[in-house]
Design a protein around this motif. Sequence first.
Motif, PDB file in Angstrom:
ATOM      1  N   GLU A 240       0.819  -1.216   0.000  1.00 37.70           N
ATOM      2  CA  GLU A 240       0.000   0.000   0.000  1.00 37.70           C
ATOM      3  C   GLU A 240       0.855   1.270   0.000  1.00 37.70           C
ATOM      4  O   GLU A 240       0.345   2.360  -0.235  1.00 37.70           O
ATOM      5  CB  GLU A 240      -0.938  -0.004   1.196  1.00 37.70           C
ATOM      6  N   SER A 241       2.139   1.122   0.269  1.00 41.10           N
ATOM      7  CA  SER A 241       3.044   2.274   0.197  1.00 41.10           C
ATOM      8  C   SER A 241       3.359   2.658  -1.240  1.00 41.10           C
ATOM      9  O   SER A 241       4.002   3.686  -1.480  1.00 41.10           O
ATOM     10  CB  SER A 241       4.344   1.967   0.944  1.00 41.10           C
ATOM     11  N   LEU A 242       2.917   1.851  -2.213  1.00 42.04           N
ATOM     12  CA  LEU A 242       3.152   2.145  -3.628  1.00 42.04           C
ATOM     13  C   LEU A 242       1.849   2.572  -4.273  1.00 42.04           C
ATOM     14  O   LEU A 242       0.843   1.866  -4.209  1.00 42.04           O
ATOM     15  CB  LEU A 242       3.711   0.920  -4.347  1.00 42.04           C
ATOM     16  N   ASN A 243       1.847   3.737  -4.907  1.00 38.97           N
ATOM     17  CA  ASN A 243       0.685   4.231  -5.643  1.00 38.97           C
ATOM     18  C   ASN A 243       1.090   4.411  -7.099  1.00 38.97           C
ATOM     19  O   ASN A 243       2.220   4.818  -7.403  1.00 38.97           O
ATOM     20  CB  ASN A 243       0.202   5.568  -5.076  1.00 38.97           C
ATOM     21  N   GLY A 244       0.178   4.116  -8.014  1.00 39.53           N
ATOM     22  CA  GLY A 244       0.475   4.273  -9.434  1.00 39.53           C
ATOM     23  C   GLY A 244      -0.701   4.829 -10.199  1.00 39.53           C
ATOM     24  O   GLY A 244      -1.818   4.329 -10.061  1.00 39.53           O
ATOM     25  N   PHE A 245      -0.466   5.881 -10.991  1.00 43.94           N
ATOM     26  CA  PHE A 245      -1.483   6.466 -11.859  1.00 43.94           C
ATOM     27  C   PHE A 245      -1.214   6.016 -13.289  1.00 43.94           C
ATOM     28  O   PHE A 245      -0.145   6.273 -13.840  1.00 43.94           O
ATOM     29  CB  PHE A 245      -1.456   7.993 -11.793  1.00 43.94           C
ATOM     30  N   PHE A 246      -2.197   5.341 -13.881  1.00 47.55           N
ATOM     31  CA  PHE A 246      -2.088   4.941 -15.288  1.00 47.55           C
ATOM     32  C   PHE A 246      -2.589   6.078 -16.166  1.00 47.55           C
ATOM     33  O   PHE A 246      -3.594   6.726 -15.848  1.00 47.55           O
ATOM     34  CB  PHE A 246      -2.900   3.678 -15.545  1.00 47.55           C
ATOM     35  N   ALA A 247      -1.925   6.309 -17.290  1.00 48.35           N
ATOM     36  CA  ALA A 247      -2.347   7.373 -18.199  1.00 48.35           C
ATOM     37  C   ALA A 247      -1.834   7.094 -19.597  1.00 48.35           C
ATOM     38  O   ALA A 247      -0.831   6.397 -19.787  1.00 48.35           O
ATOM     39  CB  ALA A 247      -1.819   8.735 -17.717  1.00 48.35           C
ATOM     40  N   VAL A 248      -2.538   7.627 -20.582  1.00 49.48           N
ATOM     41  CA  VAL A 248      -2.034   7.711 -21.950  1.00 49.48           C
ATOM     42  C   VAL A 248      -1.625   9.160 -22.167  1.00 49.48           C
ATOM     43  O   VAL A 248      -2.418  10.074 -21.934  1.00 49.48           O
ATOM     44  CB  VAL A 248      -3.096   7.285 -22.974  1.00 49.48           C
ATOM     45  N   LEU A 249      -0.386   9.375 -22.587  1.00 47.00           N
ATOM     46  CA  LEU A 249       0.133  10.743 -22.653  1.00 47.00           C
ATOM     47  C   LEU A 249       1.057  10.911 -23.841  1.00 47.00           C
ATOM     48  O   LEU A 249       1.488   9.943 -24.467  1.00 47.00           O
ATOM     49  CB  LEU A 249       0.856  11.107 -21.354  1.00 47.00           C
ATOM     50  N   THR A 250       1.327  12.176 -24.143  1.00 41.82           N
ATOM     51  CA  THR A 250       2.339  12.536 -25.130  1.00 41.82           C
ATOM     52  C   THR A 250       3.603  12.907 -24.372  1.00 41.82           C
ATOM     53  O   THR A 250       3.570  13.761 -23.482  1.00 41.82           O
ATOM     54  CB  THR A 250       1.873  13.712 -25.995  1.00 41.82           C
ATOM     55  N   VAL A 251       4.696  12.273 -24.678  1.00 45.34           N
ATOM     56  CA  VAL A 251       5.936  12.453 -23.912  1.00 45.34           C
ATOM     57  C   VAL A 251       6.425  13.892 -24.036  1.00 45.34           C
ATOM     58  O   VAL A 251       6.567  14.407 -25.154  1.00 45.34           O
ATOM     59  CB  VAL A 251       7.015  11.472 -24.397  1.00 45.34           C
ATOM     60  N   PRO A 252       6.687  14.565 -22.929  1.00 52.69           N
ATOM     61  CA  PRO A 252       7.173  15.958 -22.986  1.00 52.69           C
ATOM     62  C   PRO A 252       8.529  16.042 -23.663  1.00 52.69           C
ATOM     63  O   PRO A 252       9.364  15.136 -23.525  1.00 52.69           O
ATOM     64  CB  PRO A 252       7.266  16.358 -21.503  1.00 52.69           C
ATOM     65  N   PRO A 253       8.782  17.137 -24.369  1.00 56.63           N
ATOM     66  CA  PRO A 253      10.061  17.301 -25.075  1.00 56.63           C
ATOM     67  C   PRO A 253      11.152  17.837 -24.162  1.00 56.63           C
ATOM     68  O   PRO A 253      11.638  18.958 -24.313  1.00 56.63           O
ATOM     69  CB  PRO A 253       9.710  18.292 -26.186  1.00 56.63           C
ATOM     70  N   GLY A 254      11.545  17.068 -23.166  1.00 61.44           N
ATOM     71  CA  GLY A 254      12.586  17.503 -22.254  1.00 61.44           C
ATOM     72  C   GLY A 254      12.983  16.396 -21.303  1.00 61.44           C
ATOM     73  O   GLY A 254      12.391  15.313 -21.304  1.00 61.44           O
ATOM     74  N   PRO A 255      14.022  16.655 -20.476  1.00 61.17           N
ATOM     75  CA  PRO A 255      14.465  15.645 -19.529  1.00 61.17           C
ATOM     76  C   PRO A 255      13.385  15.378 -18.493  1.00 61.17           C
ATOM     77  O   PRO A 255      12.539  16.241 -18.238  1.00 61.17           O
ATOM     78  CB  PRO A 255      15.711  16.292 -18.896  1.00 61.17           C
ATOM     79  N   PRO A 256      13.365  14.158 -17.902  1.00 61.49           N
ATOM     80  CA  PRO A 256      14.363  13.089 -18.064  1.00 61.49           C
ATOM     81  C   PRO A 256      14.124  12.189 -19.266  1.00 61.49           C
ATOM     82  O   PRO A 256      14.812  11.193 -19.427  1.00 61.49           O
ATOM     83  CB  PRO A 256      14.174  12.291 -16.767  1.00 61.49           C
ATOM     84  N   PHE A 257      13.153  12.532 -20.124  1.00 59.01           N
ATOM     85  CA  PHE A 257      12.811  11.645 -21.234  1.00 59.01           C
ATOM     86  C   PHE A 257      13.851  11.764 -22.349  1.00 59.01           C
ATOM     87  O   PHE A 257      14.251  12.874 -22.715  1.00 59.01           O
ATOM     88  CB  PHE A 257      11.427  11.988 -21.772  1.00 59.01           C
ATOM     89  N   PRO A 258      14.293  10.637 -22.924  1.00 56.46           N
ATOM     90  CA  PRO A 258      15.280  10.691 -24.013  1.00 56.46           C
ATOM     91  C   PRO A 258      14.675  11.283 -25.279  1.00 56.46           C
ATOM     92  O   PRO A 258      13.481  11.159 -25.537  1.00 56.46           O
ATOM     93  CB  PRO A 258      15.665   9.215 -24.203  1.00 56.46           C
ATOM     94  N   GLU A 259      15.520  11.902 -26.084  1.00 54.59           N
ATOM     95  CA  GLU A 259      15.059  12.612 -27.275  1.00 54.59           C
ATOM     96  C   GLU A 259      14.295  11.737 -28.271  1.00 54.59           C
ATOM     97  O   GLU A 259      13.334  12.199 -28.883  1.00 54.59           O
ATOM     98  CB  GLU A 259      16.242  13.283 -27.972  1.00 54.59           C
ATOM     99  N   PRO A 260      14.674  10.471 -28.479  1.00 51.90           N
ATOM    100  CA  PRO A 260      13.951   9.674 -29.499  1.00 51.90           C
ATOM    101  C   PRO A 260      12.469   9.496 -29.224  1.00 51.90           C
ATOM    102  O   PRO A 260      11.713   9.212 -30.165  1.00 51.90           O
ATOM    103  CB  PRO A 260      14.687   8.323 -29.459  1.00 51.90           C
ATOM    104  N   ILE A 261      12.014   9.664 -27.981  1.00 49.67           N
ATOM    105  CA  ILE A 261      10.583   9.476 -27.716  1.00 49.67           C
ATOM    106  C   ILE A 261       9.875  10.798 -27.446  1.00 49.67           C
ATOM    107  O   ILE A 261       8.698  10.802 -27.090  1.00 49.67           O
ATOM    108  CB  ILE A 261      10.350   8.499 -26.541  1.00 49.67           C
ATOM    109  N   HIS A 262      10.547  11.928 -27.612  1.00 46.87           N
ATOM    110  CA  HIS A 262       9.891  13.219 -27.418  1.00 46.87           C
ATOM    111  C   HIS A 262       8.711  13.354 -28.387  1.00 46.87           C
ATOM    112  O   HIS A 262       8.831  13.111 -29.588  1.00 46.87           O
ATOM    113  CB  HIS A 262      10.870  14.371 -27.658  1.00 46.87           C
ATOM    114  N   GLY A 263       7.563  13.762 -27.859  1.00 48.03           N
ATOM    115  CA  GLY A 263       6.391  13.966 -28.685  1.00 48.03           C
ATOM    116  C   GLY A 263       5.661  12.701 -29.087  1.00 48.03           C
ATOM    117  O   GLY A 263       4.658  12.783 -29.793  1.00 48.03           O
ATOM    118  N   GLN A 264       6.150  11.546 -28.647  1.00 45.83           N
ATOM    119  CA  GLN A 264       5.510  10.281 -29.011  1.00 45.83           C
ATOM    120  C   GLN A 264       4.342   9.988 -28.064  1.00 45.83           C
ATOM    121  O   GLN A 264       4.401  10.294 -26.879  1.00 45.83           O
ATOM    122  CB  GLN A 264       6.526   9.136 -28.913  1.00 45.83           C
ATOM    123  N   LYS A 265       3.302   9.378 -28.598  1.00 42.58           N
ATOM    124  CA  LYS A 265       2.185   8.928 -27.774  1.00 42.58           C
ATOM    125  C   LYS A 265       2.586   7.643 -27.071  1.00 42.58           C
ATOM    126  O   LYS A 265       3.063   6.702 -27.708  1.00 42.58           O
ATOM    127  CB  LYS A 265       0.953   8.705 -28.627  1.00 42.58           C
TER     128      LYS A 265
END
Length: 464
Positions: A240-265
């Motif tokens: 119960e100490s772990l919470n998780g929100f599921f979502a469908v999103l567009t990857v933000p164009p910035g860190p920590p996300f790597p550049e190849p997936i920027h803007g990807q659904k």
Amino acid sequence: MSATAATTFDSLREALRGRVVTPQDTDYDEVRSIYNAMIDRRPAAIARCAGAADVRTTLAFARETGIDLAVRGGGHSGPGLCLVDGGLTLDLSPMRWVRVDPETETAQVGGGAELADLDHETHAFGLGVPAGIMSTTGVGGLTLGGGHGHLTRAYGLTIDSLIAADVVLADGTLVTATDKEHPDLLWALRGGGGNFGVVTSFTFRLRPVHTVGVAVTVWPVDRTAEVLRWYREFLPAAPESLNGFFAVLTVPPGPPFPEPIHGQKMCAVIWCYTGDPEPGRLEDVLSVVNEPAPPAFHFTTPMPYPALQTLFDGLMPKGLQWYWRGDFFDGIPDDAVAVHERYAHTLPTPLDNAPLPRGRGRPPGRPRRHGLGLPGRRLVRRHRRHRPRPRQRRPHPPVVRRLLDRPAPALHGRLVRQLPRRVRGPRTRPLHLPGQLRPPDHDQTRLRPGQLLPRHPEHPPSAA
């Protein structure tokens, strides 16, 4: 507004310590704006209450005049219940104060406070309240609606931490609802419905939380069904100490996300862990994220709880148009999984119309975006006149017309005001959007600030 009504509001203005804002004030549009830009209501007056005395005075005025009344806290109401056309809005937003008692581990919070105010004060003592996932959300509306957030699996809903409330009733009486005094009112405020009074302050029992483990896991959007089936089995069995929100999103164009997936659904789960703070413990708990499919990106880090609360503020700023609906579910049936799988690729997210970074940040093979915004955002942004580049497709004319003709007439003035100055300014040029949508008459080829956009003949203005 009639002269009598104006005189009455003048008397209300003199009786309050706070301000009374009417359409004649220069900041009226700013004061009446709320988080959801789809709501465009125009109250006859907005009483910005500075304290409980102002609330009592405003309620007395509404009672005597019979004017329609709405109550605003942080202004995050999705359906816009905090505004009323032609009525009076009782605005608690000036009451943004928080008092923490570290000995009793409680906090008293003003009716207009936002989660950022609450998190800032409680974090200094290593405490917090299970409330929300964005710092700009109002404490009042979230709490009276039940309230859930990153700490919900560990500490319950927001109303589970509510132990007292100061309430001004419809007759002007100020009462404090606790489990001993007015317990029926406290029960009602903790999920029993609405319209019981105006809550001027909330008292919460605080929970121990300081630095939490944060993880973001994203999978390719075509694996949405597998991930959602795994998620519905994994989370109930997880600590119960772990919470998780599921979502469908567009990857933000910035860190920590790597550049190849920027803007990807992508489909994603945002994790919050309040358990064992030992290094590597969160990685052990989430070592199973490969089971549904190999993630495109998985990131873990310790983070102060208020930082997690502000993590998505920039992705969902005030001024976007939203349509929300909610319900209670005790599981994720296969039909829901099928619907997510069907619409995941086309589900709109706030970043879908954001410009992608230039150069290497643009995903390979992804066409350049035109600057045609959705309704409620900029309609024109650096629209280029040159020929399309290879594989670049201009928006289809019927699509453009639908985007421009769909908004309600009340929104058209706002859309025009959002046009760049070089399009609507003093030296205006004809408005040529993709699809050759042109004004019918030569005299209308210049748009002025506040002028309505020309409508397509197939979509005449509806009666307001």
